[in-house]
Design an enzyme around this catalytic site. Structure first.
Site, PDB file in Angstrom:
ATOM      1  N   LEU A 161      -6.758 -15.034  -5.436  1.00 47.72           N
ATOM      2  CA  LEU A 161      -6.518 -13.735  -4.790  1.00 47.72           C
ATOM      3  C   LEU A 161      -5.037 -13.488  -4.490  1.00 47.72           C
ATOM      4  O   LEU A 161      -4.629 -12.367  -4.251  1.00 47.72           O
ATOM      5  CB  LEU A 161      -7.312 -13.638  -3.475  1.00 47.72           C
ATOM      6  CG  LEU A 161      -8.671 -12.945  -3.575  1.00 47.72           C
ATOM      7  CD1 LEU A 161      -9.557 -13.623  -4.593  1.00 47.72           C
ATOM      8  CD2 LEU A 161      -9.356 -12.878  -2.235  1.00 47.72           C
ATOM      9  N   ARG A 207     -10.827 -25.386   5.775  1.00 45.92           N
ATOM     10  CA  ARG A 207     -10.142 -26.341   6.641  1.00 45.92           C
ATOM     11  C   ARG A 207     -10.822 -26.418   8.001  1.00 45.92           C
ATOM     12  O   ARG A 207     -11.050 -27.493   8.536  1.00 45.92           O
ATOM     13  CB  ARG A 207      -8.691 -25.844   6.780  1.00 45.92           C
ATOM     14  CG  ARG A 207      -7.761 -26.692   7.565  1.00 45.92           C
ATOM     15  CD  ARG A 207      -6.378 -26.098   7.523  1.00 45.92           C
ATOM     16  NE  ARG A 207      -6.309 -24.724   8.064  1.00 45.92           N
ATOM     17  CZ  ARG A 207      -5.205 -24.017   8.172  1.00 45.92           C
ATOM     18  NH1 ARG A 207      -4.059 -24.514   7.743  1.00 45.92           N
ATOM     19  NH2 ARG A 207      -5.227 -22.805   8.682  1.00 45.92           N
ATOM     20  N   SER A 223       0.807  -1.232   0.000  1.00 44.19           N
ATOM     21  CA  SER A 223       0.000   0.000   0.000  1.00 44.19           C
ATOM     22  C   SER A 223       0.843   1.286   0.000  1.00 44.19           C
ATOM     23  O   SER A 223       0.494   2.228  -0.728  1.00 44.19           O
ATOM     24  CB  SER A 223      -0.982  -0.012   1.175  1.00 44.19           C
ATOM     25  OG  SER A 223      -1.905  -1.054   0.982  1.00 44.19           O
ATOM     26  N   ASP A 279     -11.908  -4.138  -0.261  1.00 42.12           N
ATOM     27  CA  ASP A 279     -11.518  -5.456  -0.809  1.00 42.12           C
ATOM     28  C   ASP A 279     -12.695  -6.066  -1.573  1.00 42.12           C
ATOM     29  O   ASP A 279     -12.517  -6.700  -2.610  1.00 42.12           O
ATOM     30  CB  ASP A 279     -11.163  -6.443   0.323  1.00 42.12           C
ATOM     31  CG  ASP A 279      -9.785  -6.205   0.901  1.00 42.12           C
ATOM     32  OD1 ASP A 279      -8.940  -5.614   0.214  1.00 42.12           O
ATOM     33  OD2 ASP A 279      -9.558  -6.628   2.061  1.00 42.12           O
ATOM     34  N   LYS A 299      -8.665  -6.081  10.809  1.00 41.97           N
ATOM     35  CA  LYS A 299      -9.811  -5.714   9.962  1.00 41.97           C
ATOM     36  C   LYS A 299     -11.160  -5.876  10.679  1.00 41.97           C
ATOM     37  O   LYS A 299     -12.106  -5.158  10.380  1.00 41.97           O
ATOM     38  CB  LYS A 299      -9.808  -6.547   8.676  1.00 41.97           C
ATOM     39  CG  LYS A 299      -8.708  -6.136   7.696  1.00 41.97           C
ATOM     40  CD  LYS A 299      -8.805  -6.932   6.397  1.00 41.97           C
ATOM     41  CE  LYS A 299      -7.692  -6.587   5.441  1.00 41.97           C
ATOM     42  NZ  LYS A 299      -7.768  -7.324   4.183  1.00 41.97           N
TER      43      LYS A 299
END
Ligand code: NAP
Length: 289
Positions: A230, A159, A26, A111, A75
């Site tokens: 991604l 998972r 960033s 995102d 986040k």
């Protein structure tokens, strides 16, 4: 390109906070755009331990920093310190971009829309499609809520079953279509894949330095799939190599990375950054490392 405007008492600071933080692209992206557009701004990266999150937000507000990003692991945990978040970010339960407006912190998740835009720009049709997502972490939450209104069927493989169960429960509250979860193993994935149009990897499997790994066996993917990975380091992951070798359409994570930055940049500055040039610069940078 011109030199950046020298730092002075008028220079405004933007930043990203995370733990760890040194991997972040960033600062590279935003400082490039600030310089290109002749803005007297700088973007810095700060290492903020989870124990210091609350204090760091107070500091950002006190210093009148007008915009910042958060990355792993803040986040979600930042939400109690934010005054207002938009509906999409509320649904996702995570933000990555914050703007200080009239002494209030406003949060968004760029995102989500950045990932959706990357898919659409790559020519992937989303409407009424059947999607399989690998992983159920922050990026999976962002991308699944961004796509859920358009798609007809969603299956998520993870998972850890508890995490994917919660995500599927949250998605079902948003849209009443067929949404389910499966185990993250070859047999379960194989059973689903026949029906699937779009496969999205949101796990870090295949990311530098483990570049020979793929989250899914090449033997079970089929050429009608659109595959979106991604991961952006390396630019072409093992999954993308496998996808391309059998004739799938495929897209890596770099465009999503740039899009989420561009959405933040526009929101903070009201100016449109140059997407193509920064992409070339990032590719140069990633190829060098
Ligand atoms: P996260 O919240 O930590 O979630 C990671 C997910 O991957 C979890 O579902 C985790 O499963 C799964 N996972 C991790 N290692 C695994 C393994 N060895 N085997 C199977 N599953 C595994 O991370 P995130 O924020 O979602 O980020 C995930 C990836 O997306 C990273 O590579 C990140 O760089 C990338 N990303 C890219 C962009 C972009 O702009 N291109 C944006 C955001 C993220 P468990 O639940 O079982 O732990």
């Amino acid at each position: 390109m011109e030199k950046p405007i020298p730092i002075s008492a008028k220079t405004r600071i933007f930043c990203i906070i995370g733990h760890p933080i040194t991997h972040s692209f960033s600062p590279f992206i935003h400082n490039y755009w600030f310089k290109e557009l002749g803005l007297d701004f700088r973007y810095l990266a700060f290492h903020v331990h989870p124990d210091q999150l609350k204090q760091s937000i107070k500091g950002i507000k006190a210093l009148n920093i007008k915009g910042f990003n958060v990355t792993i692991p803040h986040k979600e945990t930042i939400l109690p310190f934010i005054d207002k978040v938009d509906v999409l970010a509320q649904d996702i339960g995570a933000i990555n971009t914050i703007k200080l407006e009239e002494a209030k912190l406003i949060g968004r998740n760029t995102d989500a829309l950045g990932g959706k835009k990357a898919l659409l720009d790559a020519g992937c049709k989303i409407k009424n499609k059947k999607v399989l997502i690998l992983g159920a972490g922050g990026a999976a939450r962002a991308i699944s809520f961004a796509l859920i209104e358009d798609i007809d069927y969603l299956v998520i493989a993870n998972r850890t079953s508890e995490r994917v169960r919660i995500l599927v429960g949250d998605l079902i509250k948003k849209k009443n279509c067929e949404i389910k979860y499966i185990n993250f193993d070859t047999q379960s994935l194989k059973q689903e894949l026949g029906e699937i149009d779009i496969l999205i990897n949101t796990t870090p499997i295949g990311m530098f330095p483990n570049i020979s790994k793929s989250p899914i066996s090449k033997e079970i993917i089929h050429s009608d799939l659109f595959i979106f990975d991604l991961v952006y380091n390396p630019l072409e992951t093992q999954l993308l190599k496998d996808a391309i070798s059998i004739g799938c359409k495929a897209q890596g994570g770099l465009d999503m990375l740039i899009n989420q930055g561009a959405l933040a940049f526009e929101w903070w500055t009201n100016k449109k950054p140059n997407i193509d040039k920064i992409k070339d610069k990032l590719i140069e940078n990633l190829m060098r490392n």
